[in-house]
Enzyme design. Structure first.
Site: not given
Ligand code: IPM
Ligand code: MG
Length: 358
Positions: A137, A192, A224, A248, A252
């Site tokens: 990042y 990884k 993975d 990240d 999700d």
């Molecule tokens: C998160 C989001 C952010 C990230 C984006 C909005 C930059 O996806 O907080 O997980 O990738 O960290």
């Molecule tokens: Mg995110």
């Protein structure tokens, strides 16, 4: 004692969900001083930058930041440095918020809202500890150039750099081990290391740090495989320690275990207990302004804020119990709606949580 909160609703559903969390905080009757500022696309529209200096200074001077979400299709074609996402990345960097805590907890009432079978997710309670200010990042060099070598030398190419230093890995590993001590004394470190140098350093460093925590069991998992285990047997995981990009993606994925990404809170902390608190989901511009978004992730983030930055454990428990109560009462926003429940709007959900506080 007054606690100063910078409130940054941002774009899309940010305003409506943050309003609900503010309502809940006000209902606690504590001494909070809240100041609002623009961030993200709306800040670009009003001030020409997604993270205006005034907003950054407000955040720096606050004890904590309550953040909604940023991003909108409208701004997708701006140059990268002006895109709404730069606001959250800029805040993380400027405030040194290296530790991102994302608890994924499946409330019993929501097991049927998950896309996974109830027996896979019922009772699930895991914590993702994601490093937040390093990795690909923020790594330099990055950019575009003419490929000097590779499969197509001379072709236009883009590149990013995955980087971690030992101290960066050590400090986030400590956060995970400390958290594990308050939970089930187990850390799963995700990397990884079979392919990446950064990951090998990550693994070696985590093993060193683990020596200070002999009471905590450490296991390692390739990313993975972790992605697979999260949907196969998520309850075998407790504290998941990982870097910025893997965290990240996995967070999700983990959100879906809880029924809806609308339930996932998050805290981003620095070493001074200053924190930024935000739902893990995005700005959902497609449903913005319709008063149908789920504000619970933001309300639960506010609970994390008063717990971690203000040491108000009792009040944080009260908010979490109120959320539990509205779910038990069958109150649902659309994303977690199921048969026999009462469907409510975003603001009605906020009101229900306030009522349940009493
Ligand atoms: C998160 C989001 C952010 C990230 C984006 C909005 C930059 O996806 O907080 O997980 O990738 O960290
Ligand atoms: Mg995110």
């Amino acid at each position: 004692m007054t606690h100063k909160i910078a409130v940054l609703p941002g774009d899309g559903i940010g305003t409506e969900i943050v309003d609900q969390a503010v309502k809940v905080l006000n209902a606690l009757g504590e001494d909070f001083e809240m100041e609002f500022a623009d961030v993200g696309g709306v800040a670009y529209a009003h001030h020409g930058h997604p993270l205006p200096e005034a907003t950054l200074n407000l955040a720096k001077a606050a004890d904590a930041v309550l953040f909604g979400a940023v991003g909108d299709f409208k701004y997708d074609n701006l140059e990268r440095s002006l895109r709404p996402e730069q606001a959250i990345l800029g805040l993380r960097k400027a405030l040194g918020l290296f530790a991102n805590l994302r608890p994924a907890k499946c409330f019993a009432e929501l097991t049927s809202a998950s896309t996974l079978r109830p027996e896979v997710v019922s009772g699930l309670d895991l914590l993702i500890v994601r490093e937040l200010t390093g990795d690909i990042y923020f790594g330099t060099p990055r950019g575009r150039r003419t490929a000097p070598d590779g499969h197509f030398p001379g072709a236009p190419e883009a590149f990013d750099t995955m980087r971690y230093t030992v101290p960066e890995i050590e400090r986030i590993a400590r956060v995970a081990f400390e958290a594990a001590r308050k939970r089930k004394n187990k850390v799963t470190s995700v990397d990884k290391a079979n392919v990446l140098e950064t990951s090998q350093l990550w693994r070696d460093t985590v093993i060193e740090v683990a020596k200070d925590y002999p009471d905590v069991t450490l296991e390692h998992m390739y990313v993975d495989n972790a992605a697979m285990q999260l949907v196969r047997a998520p309850k075998a995981l407790d504290v998941v320690l990982t870097g910025n990009i893997f965290g990240d993606i996995l967070s999700d994925e983990a959100s879906m275990l809880t029924g809806s990404i609308g339930m996932l809170a998050s805290a981003s902390l620095n070493d001074k207990k200053q924190g930024l608190y935000e739902p893990s989901h995005g700005s959902a511009p497609d449903i913005a302004g319709k008063n149908i978004a789920n504000p619970l992730a933001t309300i639960l983030s506010a609970a994390m804020m008063i717990r971690y930055s203000f040491d108000m454990n009792e009040q944080a428990d009260r908010i979490e119990a109120a959320v539990q109560k509205v779910l038990s009462d069958g109150v649902r926003t659309g994303d977690i709606m199921s048969e026999g429940c009462r469907k409510v709007s975003c603001s009605e959900m906020g009101d229900a949580v306030v009522a349940a506080l009493a």
